[in-house]
Motif scaffolding. Sequence first.
Motif, PDB file in Angstrom:
ATOM      1  N   ALA A 115      11.929   5.696   6.796  1.00 39.11           N
ATOM      2  CA  ALA A 115      11.007   4.879   7.591  1.00 39.11           C
ATOM      3  C   ALA A 115      11.383   3.403   7.526  1.00 39.11           C
ATOM      4  O   ALA A 115      10.688   2.553   8.077  1.00 39.11           O
ATOM      5  N   GLY A 116      12.484   3.090   6.865  1.00 35.35           N
ATOM      6  CA  GLY A 116      12.907   1.701   6.786  1.00 35.35           C
ATOM      7  C   GLY A 116      13.682   1.426   5.515  1.00 35.35           C
ATOM      8  O   GLY A 116      13.618   2.198   4.556  1.00 35.35           O
ATOM      9  N   VAL A 117      14.405   0.337   5.529  1.00 31.44           N
ATOM     10  CA  VAL A 117      15.241  -0.050   4.404  1.00 31.44           C
ATOM     11  C   VAL A 117      15.071  -1.538   4.147  1.00 31.44           C
ATOM     12  O   VAL A 117      14.945  -2.331   5.087  1.00 31.44           O
ATOM     13  N   VAL A 118      15.050  -1.913   2.876  1.00 28.77           N
ATOM     14  CA  VAL A 118      15.091  -3.316   2.472  1.00 28.77           C
ATOM     15  C   VAL A 118      16.487  -3.597   1.931  1.00 28.77           C
ATOM     16  O   VAL A 118      16.970  -2.897   1.039  1.00 28.77           O
ATOM     17  N   LEU A 119      17.145  -4.609   2.482  1.00 25.89           N
ATOM     18  CA  LEU A 119      18.456  -5.058   2.015  1.00 25.89           C
ATOM     19  C   LEU A 119      18.381  -6.549   1.725  1.00 25.89           C
ATOM     20  O   LEU A 119      17.840  -7.311   2.533  1.00 25.89           O
ATOM     21  N   ALA A 120      18.914  -6.956   0.598  1.00 31.92           N
ATOM     22  CA  ALA A 120      18.921  -8.360   0.189  1.00 31.92           C
ATOM     23  C   ALA A 120      17.518  -8.971   0.285  1.00 31.92           C
ATOM     24  O   ALA A 120      17.356 -10.139   0.639  1.00 31.92           O
ATOM     25  N   GLY A 121      16.518  -8.158  -0.027  1.00 30.28           N
ATOM     26  CA  GLY A 121      15.133  -8.635  -0.057  1.00 30.28           C
ATOM     27  C   GLY A 121      14.487  -8.819   1.295  1.00 30.28           C
ATOM     28  O   GLY A 121      13.401  -9.392   1.387  1.00 30.28           O
ATOM     29  N   LYS A 122      15.106  -8.288   2.348  1.00 28.10           N
ATOM     30  CA  LYS A 122      14.561  -8.426   3.704  1.00 28.10           C
ATOM     31  C   LYS A 122      14.530  -7.063   4.395  1.00 28.10           C
ATOM     32  O   LYS A 122      15.320  -6.185   4.125  1.00 28.10           O
TER      33      LYS A 122
ATOM     34  N   VAL B 123       7.847   4.340  -1.406  1.00 27.99           N
ATOM     35  CA  VAL B 123       8.788   3.235  -1.582  1.00 27.99           C
ATOM     36  C   VAL B 123       9.605   3.533  -2.832  1.00 27.99           C
ATOM     37  O   VAL B 123       9.074   3.574  -3.939  1.00 27.99           O
ATOM     38  N   SER B 124      10.895   3.755  -2.636  1.00 28.38           N
ATOM     39  CA  SER B 124      11.775   4.066  -3.761  1.00 28.38           C
ATOM     40  C   SER B 124      12.819   2.968  -3.895  1.00 28.38           C
ATOM     41  O   SER B 124      13.023   2.170  -2.982  1.00 28.38           O
ATOM     42  N   PRO B 125      13.495   2.907  -5.040  1.00 23.92           N
ATOM     43  CA  PRO B 125      14.664   2.030  -5.100  1.00 23.92           C
ATOM     44  C   PRO B 125      15.642   2.404  -3.985  1.00 23.92           C
ATOM     45  O   PRO B 125      15.625   3.541  -3.481  1.00 23.92           O
ATOM     46  N   GLY B 126      16.477   1.476  -3.589  1.00 25.95           N
ATOM     47  CA  GLY B 126      17.464   1.774  -2.563  1.00 25.95           C
ATOM     48  C   GLY B 126      18.289   2.992  -2.943  1.00 25.95           C
ATOM     49  O   GLY B 126      18.823   3.072  -4.048  1.00 25.95           O
ATOM     50  N   LEU B 127      18.383   3.951  -2.036  1.00 23.24           N
ATOM     51  CA  LEU B 127      19.091   5.191  -2.333  1.00 23.24           C
ATOM     52  C   LEU B 127      20.592   4.941  -2.476  1.00 23.24           C
ATOM     53  O   LEU B 127      21.190   4.163  -1.734  1.00 23.24           O
TER      54      LEU B 127
ATOM     55  N   VAL C 199      18.357  -6.086  -7.874  1.00 24.67           N
ATOM     56  CA  VAL C 199      18.797  -6.279  -6.489  1.00 24.67           C
ATOM     57  C   VAL C 199      17.671  -5.877  -5.533  1.00 24.67           C
ATOM     58  O   VAL C 199      17.055  -4.814  -5.702  1.00 24.67           O
ATOM     59  N   GLY C 200      17.416  -6.716  -4.554  1.00 25.33           N
ATOM     60  CA  GLY C 200      16.294  -6.506  -3.644  1.00 25.33           C
ATOM     61  C   GLY C 200      16.543  -5.458  -2.590  1.00 25.33           C
ATOM     62  O   GLY C 200      16.683  -5.764  -1.406  1.00 25.33           O
ATOM     63  N   GLU C 201      16.593  -4.207  -3.039  1.00 27.69           N
ATOM     64  CA  GLU C 201      16.838  -3.093  -2.132  1.00 27.69           C
ATOM     65  C   GLU C 201      15.803  -2.002  -2.355  1.00 27.69           C
ATOM     66  O   GLU C 201      15.430  -1.710  -3.500  1.00 27.69           O
ATOM     67  N   ALA C 202      15.347  -1.417  -1.251  1.00 25.77           N
ATOM     68  CA  ALA C 202      14.385  -0.324  -1.339  1.00 25.77           C
ATOM     69  C   ALA C 202      14.548   0.570  -0.124  1.00 25.77           C
ATOM     70  O   ALA C 202      15.039   0.137   0.922  1.00 25.77           O
ATOM     71  N   THR C 203      14.135   1.811  -0.293  1.00 25.21           N
ATOM     72  CA  THR C 203      14.104   2.756   0.819  1.00 25.21           C
ATOM     73  C   THR C 203      12.666   3.208   1.009  1.00 25.21           C
ATOM     74  O   THR C 203      12.003   3.589   0.040  1.00 25.21           O
TER      75      THR C 203
ATOM     76  N   GLY D 252       0.766  -1.233   0.000  1.00 29.25           N
ATOM     77  CA  GLY D 252       0.000   0.000   0.000  1.00 29.25           C
ATOM     78  C   GLY D 252       0.795   1.279   0.000  1.00 29.25           C
ATOM     79  O   GLY D 252       0.247   2.349   0.272  1.00 29.25           O
ATOM     80  N   GLY D 253       2.090   1.210  -0.332  1.00 29.76           N
ATOM     81  CA  GLY D 253       2.880   2.432  -0.401  1.00 29.76           C
ATOM     82  C   GLY D 253       2.821   3.068  -1.775  1.00 29.76           C
ATOM     83  O   GLY D 253       2.359   2.462  -2.745  1.00 29.76           O
ATOM     84  N   ARG D 254       3.279   4.290  -1.850  1.00 28.72           N
ATOM     85  CA  ARG D 254       3.408   4.966  -3.146  1.00 28.72           C
ATOM     86  C   ARG D 254       4.758   4.559  -3.728  1.00 28.72           C
ATOM     87  O   ARG D 254       5.805   5.030  -3.293  1.00 28.72           O
ATOM     88  N   VAL D 255       4.728   3.654  -4.682  1.00 28.11           N
ATOM     89  CA  VAL D 255       5.957   3.155  -5.295  1.00 28.11           C
ATOM     90  C   VAL D 255       6.395   4.154  -6.366  1.00 28.11           C
ATOM     91  O   VAL D 255       5.683   4.401  -7.337  1.00 28.11           O
ATOM     92  N   VAL D 256       7.593   4.737  -6.154  1.00 26.60           N
ATOM     93  CA  VAL D 256       8.146   5.710  -7.091  1.00 26.60           C
ATOM     94  C   VAL D 256       9.465   5.146  -7.609  1.00 26.60           C
ATOM     95  O   VAL D 256      10.459   5.103  -6.898  1.00 26.60           O
ATOM     96  N   ASP D 257       9.425   4.685  -8.854  1.00 20.60           N
ATOM     97  CA  ASP D 257      10.625   4.120  -9.476  1.00 20.60           C
ATOM     98  C   ASP D 257      10.855   4.797 -10.823  1.00 20.60           C
ATOM     99  O   ASP D 257      10.314   4.380 -11.850  1.00 20.60           O
ATOM    100  N   PRO D 258      11.669   5.857 -10.837  1.00 24.41           N
ATOM    101  CA  PRO D 258      11.906   6.573 -12.091  1.00 24.41           C
ATOM    102  C   PRO D 258      12.534   5.718 -13.186  1.00 24.41           C
ATOM    103  O   PRO D 258      12.375   6.032 -14.376  1.00 24.41           O
TER     104      PRO D 258
END
Length: 375
Positions: free
Chosen positions: A363-370, A51-55, A331-335, A8-14
């Motif tokens: 508000a959180g980070v995803v690293l290696a898909g976790k 939710v953005s790609p990992g910064l 790569v499973g990373e997101a900010t 339910g986040g706003r996914v912003v992936d340019p």
Amino acid sequence: MNDLVLKGGRVVDPSQGIDKVTDIAFASGKVAAIGDGLTGKDTRNVEGKIVSPGLIDLHTHVYWGGTSLGVEAELVARSGGVTTFIDAGSAGPGNFHGFRKHVIETSPVRILPFLNVSFPGIFAFSKTVMVGESADMRLLDAREAARVAREHKDLVLGVKVRVGKSASGDSGIMPLDIALDVAEEVGLPLMAHLDAPPPSRHEVVSRLRPGDILTHCFRPFPNAPVRPDGQVRDEILAARQRGVIFDIGHGGGSFGFGTTRKMLAAGFLPDVISSDVHVISIEGPAFDLLTTMSKFLCLGVDLPTVIKLATVNAAKAINRPELGSLKVGSVGEATVITIAAGKFDYADSIGERLEGDRRLLSAGVVLAGKWWHPL
């Protein structure tokens, strides 16, 4: 079954032109799916958040313990949402091995370095001691720099050089010319720092090649990229035309609101937003990448563009297309980012203030898909 789903986040992936409220799933360390109604073993509600790609922070100094200016990448990642730190030449040929073994290889977050052309790297940078590593030409050995760059070619992104009154003193432009020789010899790009003259902006920018990076690109006078009348200087326009990459590198003394307003009004966006976080700037005015991004948001740059300049554009600058994107298989990373509303006091590197109405917070980070929650 997906390992993690952010719901339910706003996914912003340019990188894909995506800007919508939906779910995103991760499995086996990769991005698995983007769409509604996804399920996984670990499900996190991120409604109302971005939710953005990992910064990717293209300019940092994270050789903690090995150099006086280094900060701890893990702590900055937990508080500031960065998943990839590009270290901008903290280490040189004489101490790069320690940086690799003791910091990079043990870090839970990705660190990719530029090698400083100066043998000891940035060895004397603090509030009380400040000695430019390019000021003493005895410290610049092109063969040693090339040897170490080749020895660590799996890791080294390019060659870093710092020139200017503070960084190179009476050496002027010579360290840049040596660094360019090294970069050409090993087939890598150059990242150039420029502070106050000498050398001049024109001397530095005119030498840069396609794919080279000019950091501190929106610095205040002197050596600013824009004239008092708001016109972007000819050598800056020519450098962009031939493919030089313009990086913010905020830091403690290298970013001006006045310069930025003029450059934006002239239609000249930077290619990359970065913080130049180090032991001094982490206390302000840069603080971290999200704070630097917030300044651009408050200066009128739209959110998707701000995210683009700290994700896919940064990945392109280092030729790592697998980063900075939420494409399936990446790569499973997101900010995960919260946009706080209110009154926020921002400062540039020469003391000008800006009252902004928004601030980006991790508000959180995803690293290696976790999920990797901040402190």
